[in-house]
Design a protein around this motif. Structure first.
Motif, PDB file in Angstrom:
ATOM      1  N   GLY A 117      29.644  62.468  60.034  1.00  0.00           N
ATOM      2  CA  GLY A 117      30.204  63.405  59.246  1.00  0.00           C
ATOM      3  C   GLY A 117      31.060  64.455  59.869  1.00  0.00           C
ATOM      4  N   LEU A 118      31.643  65.402  59.116  1.00  0.00           N
ATOM      5  CA  LEU A 118      32.515  66.619  59.649  1.00  0.00           C
ATOM      6  C   LEU A 118      31.524  67.648  60.515  1.00  0.00           C
ATOM      7  CD1 LEU A 118      35.115  68.250  59.814  1.00  0.00           C
ATOM      8  CD2 LEU A 118      34.629  69.329  57.890  1.00  0.00           C
ATOM      9  N   GLY A 119      30.314  67.752  60.239  1.00  0.00           N
ATOM     10  CA  GLY A 119      29.658  68.374  60.954  1.00  0.00           C
ATOM     11  C   GLY A 119      28.931  67.973  62.306  1.00  0.00           C
ATOM     12  N   LEU A 137      40.680  72.665  62.934  1.00  0.00           N
ATOM     13  CA  LEU A 137      41.648  72.405  61.915  1.00  0.00           C
ATOM     14  C   LEU A 137      41.680  71.081  61.371  1.00  0.00           C
ATOM     15  CD1 LEU A 137      43.076  74.198  64.424  1.00  0.00           C
ATOM     16  CD2 LEU A 137      45.029  74.056  63.059  1.00  0.00           C
ATOM     17  N   LEU A 138      41.760  70.787  60.257  1.00  0.00           N
ATOM     18  CA  LEU A 138      41.414  69.248  59.811  1.00  0.00           C
ATOM     19  C   LEU A 138      42.789  68.815  59.669  1.00  0.00           C
ATOM     20  CD1 LEU A 138      38.333  69.430  57.289  1.00  0.00           C
ATOM     21  CD2 LEU A 138      38.443  69.340  59.516  1.00  0.00           C
ATOM     22  N   GLY A 139      42.903  67.530  60.036  1.00  0.00           N
ATOM     23  CA  GLY A 139      44.113  66.793  60.091  1.00  0.00           C
ATOM     24  C   GLY A 139      44.896  66.511  58.746  1.00  0.00           C
ATOM     25  N   ASP A 140      43.930  66.169  57.989  1.00  0.00           N
ATOM     26  CA  ASP A 140      44.371  65.910  56.490  1.00  0.00           C
ATOM     27  C   ASP A 140      45.334  67.096  55.858  1.00  0.00           C
ATOM     28  OD1 ASP A 140      43.858  63.255  56.591  1.00  0.00           O
ATOM     29  OD2 ASP A 140      42.001  63.597  55.252  1.00  0.00           O
ATOM     30  N   ASP A 141      44.802  68.347  56.161  1.00  0.00           N
ATOM     31  CA  ASP A 141      45.587  69.501  55.698  1.00  0.00           C
ATOM     32  C   ASP A 141      46.728  70.024  56.246  1.00  0.00           C
ATOM     33  OD1 ASP A 141      43.962  70.522  53.299  1.00  0.00           O
ATOM     34  OD2 ASP A 141      42.342  70.079  54.597  1.00  0.00           O
ATOM     35  N   LEU A 142      47.923  69.920  55.871  1.00  0.00           N
ATOM     36  CA  LEU A 142      49.021  70.267  56.365  1.00  0.00           C
ATOM     37  C   LEU A 142      49.555  71.655  55.772  1.00  0.00           C
ATOM     38  CD1 LEU A 142      51.805  67.699  57.265  1.00  0.00           C
ATOM     39  CD2 LEU A 142      52.380  70.164  56.854  1.00  0.00           C
ATOM     40  N   LEU A 177      36.026  68.170  44.880  1.00  0.00           N
ATOM     41  CA  LEU A 177      36.662  67.511  46.043  1.00  0.00           C
ATOM     42  C   LEU A 177      36.345  68.304  47.308  1.00  0.00           C
ATOM     43  CD1 LEU A 177      40.022  66.205  44.278  1.00  0.00           C
ATOM     44  CD2 LEU A 177      38.159  64.949  44.897  1.00  0.00           C
ATOM     45  N   TYR A 178      35.765  69.623  47.043  1.00  0.00           N
ATOM     46  CA  TYR A 178      35.915  70.471  48.126  1.00  0.00           C
ATOM     47  C   TYR A 178      34.540  71.036  48.481  1.00  0.00           C
ATOM     48  CZ  TYR A 178      41.018  70.385  47.248  1.00  0.00           C
ATOM     49  OH  TYR A 178      42.368  70.183  47.066  1.00  0.00           O
ATOM     50  N   GLY A 179      34.467  71.935  49.243  1.00  0.00           N
ATOM     51  CA  GLY A 179      33.150  72.942  49.454  1.00  0.00           C
ATOM     52  C   GLY A 179      33.685  74.091  48.522  1.00  0.00           C
ATOM     53  N   ALA A 211      38.076  77.080  46.808  1.00  0.00           N
ATOM     54  CA  ALA A 211      37.710  75.689  47.584  1.00  0.00           C
ATOM     55  C   ALA A 211      37.806  76.222  49.092  1.00  0.00           C
ATOM     56  CB  ALA A 211      38.750  74.676  47.108  1.00  0.00           C
ATOM     57  N   ILE A 212      37.206  75.437  49.919  1.00  0.00           N
ATOM     58  CA  ILE A 212      37.470  75.477  51.263  1.00  0.00           C
ATOM     59  C   ILE A 212      38.548  74.489  51.667  1.00  0.00           C
ATOM     60  CG2 ILE A 212      36.450  75.270  53.596  1.00  0.00           C
ATOM     61  CD1 ILE A 212      33.486  75.443  52.380  1.00  0.00           C
ATOM     62  N   ILE A 213      39.677  75.012  52.214  1.00  0.00           N
ATOM     63  CA  ILE A 213      40.408  74.358  52.784  1.00  0.00           C
ATOM     64  C   ILE A 213      40.409  74.037  54.285  1.00  0.00           C
ATOM     65  CG2 ILE A 213      42.159  74.381  51.083  1.00  0.00           C
ATOM     66  CD1 ILE A 213      44.024  76.501  52.509  1.00  0.00           C
ATOM     67  N   GLY A 214      41.024  73.032  55.098  1.00  0.00           N
ATOM     68  CA  GLY A 214      40.838  72.756  56.283  1.00  0.00           C
ATOM     69  C   GLY A 214      40.898  73.560  57.456  1.00  0.00           C
ATOM     70  N   ARG A 215      40.797  75.020  57.316  1.00  0.00           N
ATOM     71  CA  ARG A 215      40.818  75.916  58.512  1.00  0.00           C
ATOM     72  C   ARG A 215      39.693  76.634  58.780  1.00  0.00           C
ATOM     73  NH1 ARG A 215      43.931  72.498  58.710  1.00  0.00           N
ATOM     74  NH2 ARG A 215      46.146  72.443  59.204  1.00  0.00           N
ATOM     75  N   ILE A 237      26.414  64.552  57.913  1.00  0.00           N
ATOM     76  CA  ILE A 237      26.050  66.120  58.367  1.00  0.00           C
ATOM     77  C   ILE A 237      27.244  66.912  58.053  1.00  0.00           C
ATOM     78  CG2 ILE A 237      25.581  67.602  60.377  1.00  0.00           C
ATOM     79  CD1 ILE A 237      24.063  65.004  61.595  1.00  0.00           C
ATOM     80  N   GLN A 238      26.867  67.869  57.152  1.00  0.00           N
ATOM     81  CA  GLN A 238      28.273  68.694  56.658  1.00  0.00           C
ATOM     82  C   GLN A 238      28.255  69.971  57.107  1.00  0.00           C
ATOM     83  OE1 GLN A 238      30.246  67.348  54.482  1.00  0.00           O
ATOM     84  NE2 GLN A 238      29.348  65.563  53.369  1.00  0.00           N
ATOM     85  N   LEU A 239      29.524  70.154  57.539  1.00  0.00           N
ATOM     86  CA  LEU A 239      29.842  71.557  58.038  1.00  0.00           C
ATOM     87  C   LEU A 239      29.666  72.713  57.120  1.00  0.00           C
ATOM     88  CD1 LEU A 239      31.159  73.173  60.370  1.00  0.00           C
ATOM     89  CD2 LEU A 239      33.292  72.692  59.531  1.00  0.00           C
ATOM     90  N   THR A 240      29.904  72.473  55.960  1.00  0.00           N
ATOM     91  CA  THR A 240      29.549  73.296  54.656  1.00  0.00           C
ATOM     92  C   THR A 240      28.048  73.858  54.817  1.00  0.00           C
ATOM     93  OG1 THR A 240      31.300  72.374  53.498  1.00  0.00           O
ATOM     94  CG2 THR A 240      30.020  73.815  52.453  1.00  0.00           C
ATOM     95  N   ASP A 241      27.250  72.650  54.872  1.00  0.00           N
ATOM     96  CA  ASP A 241      25.767  73.067  54.969  1.00  0.00           C
ATOM     97  C   ASP A 241      25.404  73.880  56.007  1.00  0.00           C
ATOM     98  OD1 ASP A 241      25.703  71.390  52.813  1.00  0.00           O
ATOM     99  OD2 ASP A 241      24.804  69.782  53.750  1.00  0.00           O
ATOM    100  N   ARG A 264      51.927  77.356  51.027  1.00  0.00           N
ATOM    101  CA  ARG A 264      52.121  75.928  50.616  1.00  0.00           C
ATOM    102  C   ARG A 264      50.905  74.878  51.580  1.00  0.00           C
ATOM    103  NH1 ARG A 264      58.231  77.573  51.265  1.00  0.00           N
ATOM    104  NH2 ARG A 264      57.010  79.229  52.388  1.00  0.00           N
ATOM    105  N   ARG A 265      50.339  74.392  50.979  1.00  0.00           N
ATOM    106  CA  ARG A 265      49.530  73.191  51.758  1.00  0.00           C
ATOM    107  C   ARG A 265      49.611  72.160  51.079  1.00  0.00           C
ATOM    108  NH1 ARG A 265      44.534  71.276  49.288  1.00  0.00           N
ATOM    109  NH2 ARG A 265      43.338  70.198  50.802  1.00  0.00           N
ATOM    110  N   TYR A 266      49.652  70.964  52.182  1.00  0.00           N
ATOM    111  CA  TYR A 266      49.844  69.439  51.479  1.00  0.00           C
ATOM    112  C   TYR A 266      48.669  68.694  52.143  1.00  0.00           C
ATOM    113  CZ  TYR A 266      54.581  71.303  51.870  1.00  0.00           C
ATOM    114  OH  TYR A 266      55.492  72.190  51.716  1.00  0.00           O
TER     115      TYR A 266
HETATM  116  C1  G1P Z   1      36.038  68.419  54.010  1.00  0.00           C
HETATM  117  C2  G1P Z   1      35.013  69.550  53.970  1.00  0.00           C
HETATM  118  C3  G1P Z   1      35.264  70.376  52.548  1.00  0.00           C
HETATM  119  C4  G1P Z   1      36.449  70.722  52.558  1.00  0.00           C
HETATM  120  C5  G1P Z   1      37.785  69.779  52.927  1.00  0.00           C
HETATM  121  C6  G1P Z   1      39.204  70.402  52.811  1.00  0.00           C
HETATM  122  O1  G1P Z   1      36.025  67.767  53.007  1.00  0.00           O
HETATM  123  O2  G1P Z   1      33.613  68.996  54.125  1.00  0.00           O
HETATM  124  O3  G1P Z   1      34.090  71.263  52.552  1.00  0.00           O
HETATM  125  O4  G1P Z   1      36.688  71.389  51.348  1.00  0.00           O
HETATM  126  O5  G1P Z   1      37.587  69.202  53.995  1.00  0.00           O
HETATM  127  O6  G1P Z   1      40.071  69.506  53.042  1.00  0.00           O
HETATM  128  P1  G1P Z   1      36.629  66.069  53.323  1.00  0.00           P
HETATM  129  O7  G1P Z   1      37.793  66.308  52.417  1.00  0.00           O
HETATM  130  O8  G1P Z   1      36.818  65.581  54.610  1.00  0.00           O
HETATM  131  O9  G1P Z   1      35.858  65.015  52.546  1.00  0.00           O
END
Ligand code: G1P
Length: 307
Positions: A117-119, A137-142, A177-179, A211-215, A237-241, A264-266
Motif C-alpha cells: 500500500g501507499l503508506g 508526489l503520486l505518479g498517476d496525478d499529472l 475513488l479518493y481520500g 478529495a485528496i489529490i496526489g501531492r 497500509i493507507q497513507l490517509t489513515d 488543471r490535473r490529469y
Molecule cells: C491514493 C490515496 C487517496 C488519494 C489518491 C489520489 O489512492 O490513497 O487517498 O485520494 O491516491 O490520486 P490510489 O488512487 O492510489 O488508490
C-alpha cells in the motif's frame, strides 16, 4: 504571509515518488513496461512529475520502485551509446532531449518489496528522508506545469509547520475513488484546516467533496505513525489513515492543512483522462500544436456531422 515567517521551519528539499504499482488498468501496455514510462505526448509521464518536484525546488528525488521498474532508473541515467550516436550525427536537439532527464535531479531508488500500500511505500522512504519535512508526489496525478501546486503547498507548510495535503472538489459520485477530508476555512481562501480524513468512503460517509489529490508535504512524524498503522481499506497500509492520526493529535507532528487546487490535473492512471491529457498538452505545444489542432478540429467536425 511574509517569507520571513518561514525561517523557523526546516527547508524542504526531498521529494518521494511512489512508483511500485502494477499499472493493471493499462494492460497489456504495462505487461513489460512500467506504467510510469507511458508517454504523454513525447515524454514519459514520470518525467513530468520529476520536473514538477524540481521546479518547486526539490532536487533530491527518491523513487520507491519494485520489480520490473528498471526502465525508470535507466530513463533518469546517462545513455552514452545513444548520446555518442547523436553527437556523431550532429543532432544537438535530440541530444539535449536525451540528456535532459539525466541532468534533472539527484535521483535515488529504494525497492518496496511487498506491495503493501501507499503508506508502506512512503515508509520505505524513511531512512533516506530522515527527520526533515518532505514532499510526496503520486505518479498517476499529472499537474499542469502552469498551475504550480507544490510550491504553494511548500509555502503553506513553511508558514504553519506540520503537514499539507492537496485537495480538489469532485462530484459527490466520484468521492469514493479518493481520500476525503473534513475541512474548516482559514484566513487564506485556498487554504483549509483539516479536521478529519477518510480513505475512499461511500458517498454517504464522506465528510465532504474535497478529495485528496496526489501531492503531500509531510512532517517526518508520519513515519512513526506508519510503522504502527494497521492495514486499512483494501487490506493495504493507507497513507490517509496515518494522516488521520496526525490530525487527531496535533502534538505529534503539528497541524494538517489542505491547499485547495483549482488548476488543471490529469489522472494518467485512468485511460480516458490519459488520452485527454495527451490531446490537451499536444494542442498547447508550440511545435506540434498548430498542425494537431487543425487536424483535431476537422476530425471533431466530421465526427459531429456523422451523428
Ligand atoms: C491514493 C490515496 C487517496 C488519494 C489518491 C489520489 O489512492 O490513497 O487517498 O485520494 O491516491 O490520486 P490510489 O488512487 O492510489 O488508490
Amino acid at each position: 504571509m511574509v517569507s520571513g515567517m518561514s525561517q523557523s521551519h526546516p527547508r524542504i528539499s526531498k521529494a518521494v515518488i511512489p512508483a511500485a504499482g502494477l499499472g493493471t488498468r493499462f494492460l497489456p501496455a504495462t505487461k513489460a513496461t512500467p506504467k510510469e514510462m507511458l508517454p504523454v505526448v513525447d515524454k514519459p509521464a514520470i518525467q513530468y512529475v520529476v520536473e514538477e518536484a524540481v521546479s518547486a525546488g526539490l532536487d533530491d528525488v527518491l523513487m520507491v520502485t519494485g520489480r520490473n521498474k528498471r526502465p525508470l532508473e535507466d530513463h533518469f541515467d546517462r545513455n552514452y551509446e545513444l548520446e555518442s550516436a547523436l553527437q556523431k550525427k550532429g543532432d544537438a536537439g535530440r541530444l539535449a532531449k536525451v540528456q535532459e532527464s539525466s541532468d534533472l535531479a539527484t535521483m535515488h531508488y529504494v525497492r518496496q518489496g511487498d506491495p503493501k500500500g501507499l503508506g508502506h511505500a512512503v515508509l520505505c522512504a524513511a531512512p533516506h528522508v530522515g527527520h526533515e519535512p518532505f514532499a510526496v508526489l503520486l505518479g498517476d496525478d499529472l499537474i499542469d506545469p502552469r498551475d504550480p501546486l507544490l510550491q504553494r503547498m511548500i509555502d503553506v507548510q513553511q508558514q504553519h509547520g506540520g503537514s499539507v495535503i492537496a485537495l480538489m472538489e469532485v462530484a459527490p459520485e466520484q468521492i469514493h475513488l479518493y481520500g476525503s477530508a473534513a475541512v474548516e476555512a482559514t484566513a487564506d481562501s485556498d487554504v483549509v484546516k483539516i479536521g478529519g480524513l477518510v480513505e475512499k468512503p461511500a458517498p454517504e460517509d464522506a465528510p465532504s467533496n474535497y478529495a485528496i489529490i496526489g501531492r503531500y508535504v509531510l512532517d517526518p512524524a508520519v513515519f512513526d505513525i506508519l510503522r504502527k498503522t494497521e492495514p486499512g481499506r483494501g487490506g493495504e497500509i493507507q497513507l490517509t489513515d496515518a494522516l488521520q492520526q496526525l490530525v487527531a493529535d496535533e502534538k505529534v507532528g503539528g497541524p494538517v492543512h489542505g491547499v485547495v487546487f483549482k488548476g488543471r490535473r490529469y489522472d494518467t492512471g485512468d485511460r480516458g483522462d490519459y488520452l485527454r491529457a495527451i490531446v490537451r498538452l499536444a494542442c498547447e505545444r508550440e511545435d506540434l500544436g498548430p498542425d494537431f489542432r487543425t487536424w483535431l478540429h476537422r476530425y471533431v467536425t466530421e465526427e459531429m456531422q456523422q451523428r
